[in-house]
Design a protein around this motif. Structure first.
Motif, PDB file in Angstrom:
ATOM      1  N   GLY A  16       0.820  -1.199   0.000  1.00  0.00           N
ATOM      2  CA  GLY A  16       0.000   0.000   0.000  1.00  0.00           C
ATOM      3  C   GLY A  16       0.856   1.251   0.000  1.00  0.00           C
ATOM      4  O   GLY A  16       1.652   1.468   0.914  1.00  0.00           O
ATOM      5  N   MET A  17       0.691   2.077  -1.023  1.00  0.00           N
ATOM      6  CA  MET A  17       1.451   3.328  -1.104  1.00  0.00           C
ATOM      7  C   MET A  17       1.123   4.244   0.066  1.00  0.00           C
ATOM      8  O   MET A  17       2.005   4.870   0.664  1.00  0.00           O
ATOM      9  N   LEU A  18      -0.162   4.340   0.421  1.00  0.00           N
ATOM     10  CA  LEU A  18      -0.561   5.185   1.543  1.00  0.00           C
ATOM     11  C   LEU A  18       0.081   4.700   2.832  1.00  0.00           C
ATOM     12  O   LEU A  18       0.612   5.494   3.617  1.00  0.00           O
ATOM     13  N   ALA A  19       0.063   3.389   3.063  1.00  0.00           N
ATOM     14  CA  ALA A  19       0.631   2.838   4.295  1.00  0.00           C
ATOM     15  C   ALA A  19       2.121   3.105   4.391  1.00  0.00           C
ATOM     16  O   ALA A  19       2.630   3.452   5.466  1.00  0.00           O
ATOM     17  N   ALA A  20       2.832   2.945   3.283  1.00  0.00           N
ATOM     18  CA  ALA A  20       4.273   3.230   3.295  1.00  0.00           C
ATOM     19  C   ALA A  20       4.519   4.701   3.609  1.00  0.00           C
ATOM     20  O   ALA A  20       5.436   5.048   4.371  1.00  0.00           O
ATOM     21  N   GLY A  21       3.696   5.574   3.042  1.00  0.00           N
ATOM     22  CA  GLY A  21       3.840   6.996   3.310  1.00  0.00           C
ATOM     23  C   GLY A  21       3.563   7.342   4.760  1.00  0.00           C
ATOM     24  O   GLY A  21       4.255   8.186   5.353  1.00  0.00           O
ATOM     25  N   ILE A  22       2.568   6.702   5.353  1.00  0.00           N
ATOM     26  CA  ILE A  22       2.240   6.958   6.755  1.00  0.00           C
ATOM     27  C   ILE A  22       3.414   6.586   7.656  1.00  0.00           C
ATOM     28  O   ILE A  22       3.822   7.358   8.528  1.00  0.00           O
ATOM     29  N   ALA A  23       3.961   5.389   7.455  1.00  0.00           N
ATOM     30  CA  ALA A  23       5.087   4.950   8.287  1.00  0.00           C
ATOM     31  C   ALA A  23       6.268   5.896   8.139  1.00  0.00           C
ATOM     32  O   ALA A  23       6.924   6.255   9.133  1.00  0.00           O
ATOM     33  N   ALA A  24       6.549   6.322   6.915  1.00  0.00           N
ATOM     34  CA  ALA A  24       7.671   7.224   6.692  1.00  0.00           C
ATOM     35  C   ALA A  24       7.415   8.597   7.307  1.00  0.00           C
ATOM     36  O   ALA A  24       8.314   9.215   7.877  1.00  0.00           O
ATOM     37  N   GLU A  25       6.179   9.099   7.191  1.00  0.00           N
ATOM     38  CA  GLU A  25       5.851  10.416   7.748  1.00  0.00           C
ATOM     39  C   GLU A  25       6.071  10.450   9.252  1.00  0.00           C
ATOM     40  O   GLU A  25       6.551  11.440   9.803  1.00  0.00           O
ATOM     41  N   VAL A  26       5.707   9.375   9.950  1.00  0.00           N
ATOM     42  CA  VAL A  26       5.823   9.358  11.408  1.00  0.00           C
ATOM     43  C   VAL A  26       7.243   9.036  11.850  1.00  0.00           C
ATOM     44  O   VAL A  26       7.807   9.722  12.720  1.00  0.00           O
ATOM     45  N   PHE A  27       7.850   8.012  11.252  1.00  0.00           N
ATOM     46  CA  PHE A  27       9.126   7.521  11.775  1.00  0.00           C
ATOM     47  C   PHE A  27      10.350   8.035  11.017  1.00  0.00           C
ATOM     48  O   PHE A  27      11.478   7.690  11.378  1.00  0.00           O
ATOM     49  N   ASP A  28      10.127   8.846   9.992  1.00  0.00           N
ATOM     50  CA  ASP A  28      11.270   9.488   9.323  1.00  0.00           C
ATOM     51  C   ASP A  28      11.193  10.998   9.492  1.00  0.00           C
ATOM     52  O   ASP A  28      11.857  11.750   8.777  1.00  0.00           O
ATOM     53  N   ALA A  29      10.371  11.448  10.467  1.00  0.00           N
ATOM     54  CA  ALA A  29      10.228  12.880  10.728  1.00  0.00           C
ATOM     55  C   ALA A  29      11.500  13.419  11.380  1.00  0.00           C
ATOM     56  O   ALA A  29      12.193  12.707  12.101  1.00  0.00           O
ATOM     57  N   ARG A  30      11.780  14.687  11.135  1.00  0.00           N
ATOM     58  CA  ARG A  30      12.950  15.338  11.717  1.00  0.00           C
ATOM     59  C   ARG A  30      12.520  16.664  12.323  1.00  0.00           C
ATOM     60  O   ARG A  30      11.654  17.353  11.791  1.00  0.00           O
ATOM     61  N   GLY A 159      -7.551  -0.184   8.896  1.00  0.00           N
ATOM     62  CA  GLY A 159      -7.122   0.119   7.543  1.00  0.00           C
ATOM     63  C   GLY A 159      -6.860   1.577   7.265  1.00  0.00           C
ATOM     64  O   GLY A 159      -7.203   2.469   8.045  1.00  0.00           O
ATOM     65  N   ALA A 160      -6.217   1.811   6.126  1.00  0.00           N
ATOM     66  CA  ALA A 160      -6.011   3.131   5.541  1.00  0.00           C
ATOM     67  C   ALA A 160      -5.424   4.119   6.548  1.00  0.00           C
ATOM     68  O   ALA A 160      -4.396   3.856   7.158  1.00  0.00           O
ATOM     69  N   ALA A 161      -6.097   5.267   6.751  1.00  0.00           N
ATOM     70  CA  ALA A 161      -5.532   6.340   7.571  1.00  0.00           C
ATOM     71  C   ALA A 161      -5.422   5.972   9.042  1.00  0.00           C
ATOM     72  O   ALA A 161      -4.734   6.671   9.800  1.00  0.00           O
ATOM     73  N   ALA A 162      -6.056   4.883   9.484  1.00  0.00           N
ATOM     74  CA  ALA A 162      -5.880   4.433  10.866  1.00  0.00           C
ATOM     75  C   ALA A 162      -4.435   4.032  11.136  1.00  0.00           C
ATOM     76  O   ALA A 162      -4.048   3.873  12.298  1.00  0.00           O
ATOM     77  N   GLY A 163      -3.636   3.888  10.079  1.00  0.00           N
ATOM     78  CA  GLY A 163      -2.213   3.660  10.285  1.00  0.00           C
ATOM     79  C   GLY A 163      -1.553   4.797  11.045  1.00  0.00           C
ATOM     80  O   GLY A 163      -0.604   4.585  11.803  1.00  0.00           O
ATOM     81  N   PHE A 164      -2.051   6.025  10.851  1.00  0.00           N
ATOM     82  CA  PHE A 164      -1.534   7.144  11.639  1.00  0.00           C
ATOM     83  C   PHE A 164      -1.811   6.922  13.126  1.00  0.00           C
ATOM     84  O   PHE A 164      -0.961   7.185  13.974  1.00  0.00           O
TER      85      PHE A 164
END
Length: 324
Positions: A16-30, A159-164
């Motif tokens: 899932g492109m959205l899921a990959a983006g969510i994980a990166a947004e939270v755990f690759d934040a600076r 699912g989906a945005a609940a990944g946040f």
């Protein structure tokens, strides 16, 4: 040692492109005051990974990174009905044996279940596929309505945005409310939604003037946590009867006004405990609990520890004698 530093998101073909983006947004934040995570996207063989949108992602790491990470997130993927291969299941099991945290986002829970990591545990997934998860893996207690379920070492989310919600819960649990709230504000997200909150709302909230009044009341509540906040007062400010307000509130938020206010007060208390030296009595007063005893009872019930223990674990103030 920090609770976790290295984070590996497993992206199989069709991820899932959205899921990959969510994980990166939270755990690759600076940013100032944020944990410095070592985030990586990994897959069976390093290289381009086709996503559910047809667009490719580049995963630079293989399963060795998956087995060695402090936190492993299994992303949803299109062909989730087919279990991952033995090498993936072995890597997940190795991560568990080493004490890593494991999180399944959406149908990523199917990968954890296939590895036997959900046996004897409660779990959730996208509501549309919860019955399939329960049928395929009868040793798992599936709770289809939850946003996320925290079973300690293993956490699953909807699912989906609940990944946040899943990722922010992990961040809040391990690093405290201030870090989670900082990222949530940057992403323009609610700072915290309880895991027991409904995944979806049965009927959409109509867009009319009452919605605007409800939004105004929620904003007022956030700014006046120190004041008494009975449901009758919130309904009066929304120009609704108490019954109509409670019904409309549940339709809009998936929870009750009382539960929403309690959660907001605990979340604000967490941030004050982490970032100030205010006495616990004063923190209790500022968030509307009235006394340290009431704050303590809510903290123990909702967070499992009393406020002073929480402060010791998550304070962001310099330790006595620490040097810059």
């Amino acid at each position: 040692m920090p609770p976790f530093v290295t984070v590996a998101a497993y992206a199989p073909p069709g991820a899932g492109m959205l899921a990959a983006g969510i994980a990166a947004e939270v755990f690759d934040a600076r940013g100032p005051g944020l944990p410095a995570f070592d985030f990586a996207l990994c897959t069976d063989r390093p290289g381009p990974v086709r996503t559910d949108t047809g667009l490719p992602l580049v995963a630079e790491h293989g399963l060795d990174r998956l087995a060695a990470a402090d936190l492993v997130i299994t992303l949803p993927w299109a062909d989730f009905r087919t279990p991952p291969g033995p090498a993936v299941l072995d890597a997940l099991a190795a991560a568990r044996e080493r004490g890593a945290l494991l999180a399944g986002h959406c149908v990523g829970a199917f990968a954890l279940a296939a590895a036997g990591l959900l046996d004897g545990r409660r779990a959730t997934t996208h509501w549309r596929f919860a019955a399939l998860l329960a049928e395929r893996y009868p040793a798992v207690t599936v709770e289809p309505e939850a946003l996320y379920i925290d079973e300690g070492q293993v956490i699953t989310g909807a699912g989906a945005a609940a990944g946040f919600d899943l990722c922010l819960h992990l961040l809040r649990r391990e690093y405290g409310a201030a870090a989670a709230n900082t990222i949530a504000r940057d992403l323009v997200l609610p700072s915290h939604r309880d895991g027991g909150q409904a995944q979806y709302l049965a009927t959409p909230v109509p867009q009319d003037c009452q919605d605007e009044r409800l939004a105004e009341v929620l904003d007022w509540a956030r700014a006046h946590l120190h004041e008494p906040m009975p449901v009758a007062e919130l309904a009066r400010r929304a120009l609704m009867s108490r019954r109509s307000f409670a019904r409309r509130f549940a339709a809009a938020t998936g929870t009750t006004p009382h539960a929403w206010v309690l959660g907001l007060r605990v979340s604000r208390a967490e941030e004050l405990l982490e970032t100030t030296e205010l006495p616990v009595d004063e923190v209790a007063r500022l968030v509307g609990f009235g006394s340290a005893a009431v704050l303590r009872a809510q903290f123990v019930r909702r967070r499992g520890v009393p406020p002073r223990s929480y402060r010791r674990s998550f304070t962001r103030l310099p330790r006595p004698g620490a040097t810059a």
